[in-house]
Scaffold this active site. Structure first.
Site, short mmCIF file in Angstrom:
data_model
loop_
_atom_site.label_atom_id
_atom_site.label_comp_id
_atom_site.label_asym_id
_atom_site.label_seq_id
_atom_site.Cartn_x
_atom_site.Cartn_y
_atom_site.Cartn_z
N ASP A 29 -6.18 -7.03 0.66
CA ASP A 29 -6.58 -5.77 1.85
C ASP A 29 -7.96 -5.82 2.40
O ASP A 29 -8.91 -5.85 1.80
CB ASP A 29 -6.10 -4.37 0.88
CG ASP A 29 -5.83 -3.45 2.13
OD1 ASP A 29 -4.59 -2.92 1.98
OD2 ASP A 29 -6.77 -2.87 2.74
N HIS A 98 5.55 -3.89 3.01
CA HIS A 98 4.57 -4.86 2.12
C HIS A 98 4.50 -4.00 0.70
O HIS A 98 4.47 -2.94 0.56
CB HIS A 98 3.14 -4.76 2.76
CG HIS A 98 2.51 -3.65 3.17
ND1 HIS A 98 3.14 -3.13 4.42
CD2 HIS A 98 1.67 -2.68 2.76
CE1 HIS A 98 2.49 -2.02 4.72
NE2 HIS A 98 1.61 -1.72 3.52
P1 5GP Z 1 -0.03 0.85 4.36
O1 5GP Z 1 -0.82 2.05 4.73
O2 5GP Z 1 0.87 0.45 5.52
O3 5GP Z 1 0.92 1.14 3.09
O4 5GP Z 1 -0.76 -0.25 3.99
C1 5GP Z 1 -1.29 -0.96 5.24
C2 5GP Z 1 -2.72 -1.71 4.39
O5 5GP Z 1 -2.98 -2.42 5.39
C3 5GP Z 1 -3.81 -0.73 4.27
O6 5GP Z 1 -4.22 -0.65 2.84
C4 5GP Z 1 -5.03 -1.42 5.36
O7 5GP Z 1 -6.09 -1.38 4.72
C5 5GP Z 1 -4.38 -2.79 5.42
N1 5GP Z 1 -4.62 -3.46 6.65
C6 5GP Z 1 -4.73 -3.02 7.79
N2 5GP Z 1 -5.15 -3.61 8.76
C7 5GP Z 1 -5.43 -4.91 7.99
C8 5GP Z 1 -5.81 -6.29 8.47
O8 5GP Z 1 -6.04 -6.52 9.69
N3 5GP Z 1 -6.31 -7.06 7.60
C9 5GP Z 1 -5.92 -6.87 6.29
N4 5GP Z 1 -6.03 -7.97 5.53
N5 5GP Z 1 -5.50 -5.67 5.90
C10 5GP Z 1 -5.21 -4.72 6.74
#
Ligand code: 5GP
Length: 114
Positions: A29, A98
């Site tokens: 992340d 995810h």
């Molecule tokens: P959600 O909030 O959708 O459950 O989780 C999305 C996750 O993706 C977040 O923890 C955020 O830090 C991560 N994330 C967002 N953009 C990127 C990126 O460009 N690269 C990586 N490796 N992680 C990302």
């Protein structure tokens, strides 16, 4: 339009890849909420868990098995937390299913936030 994670899978956007097979990719992340924080992402772009269908059953199981395998690979199999945020109300920001795998800090308090 391709999701952010489809672009990462296609290597159009760089990421720190921990594991990959035919069905999923595991990346670190970009904004870790724990010393170990990786995302287990199916290559099939299911927007959110509630959109998964019966035909996705094996894939969903594969993601869980991958979580265990990656946890062993990272040496955290005795203590980790898996989280799926579903929809805006569940805190989801990237609409490509995810699993968050977090480890390396104390999770014994009764809180569920990552
Ligand atoms: P959600 O909030 O959708 O459950 O989780 C999305 C996750 O993706 C977040 O923890 C955020 O830090 C991560 N994330 C967002 N953009 C990127 C990126 O460009 N690269 C990586 N490796 N992680 C990302």
């Amino acid at each position: 339009m391709a999701t952010l994670f489809e672009k990462i899978i296609a290597r159009d956007i760089p990421a720190d890849v921990v594991f990959e097979d035919d069905h999923c990719i595991v990346i670190k992340d970009i904004n870790p909420a724990a010393p170990v924080h990786v995302l287990i992402i199916p290559k099939k772009p299911i927007p959110k868990l509630a959109d998964a269908e019966t035909e996705d059953q094996a894939l969903l199981g594969h993601l869980m098995l991958t979580a265990g395998e990656v946890a062993r690979q990272l040496g955290v199999e005795e203590g980790f937390r898996l989280i799926v945020n579903n929809g805006e109300g569940g805190g989801q920001t990237v609409f490509h299913l995810h699993l968050h795998l977090l480890a390396g800090r104390d999770f014994t308090e009764a809180q569920l936030a990552p």
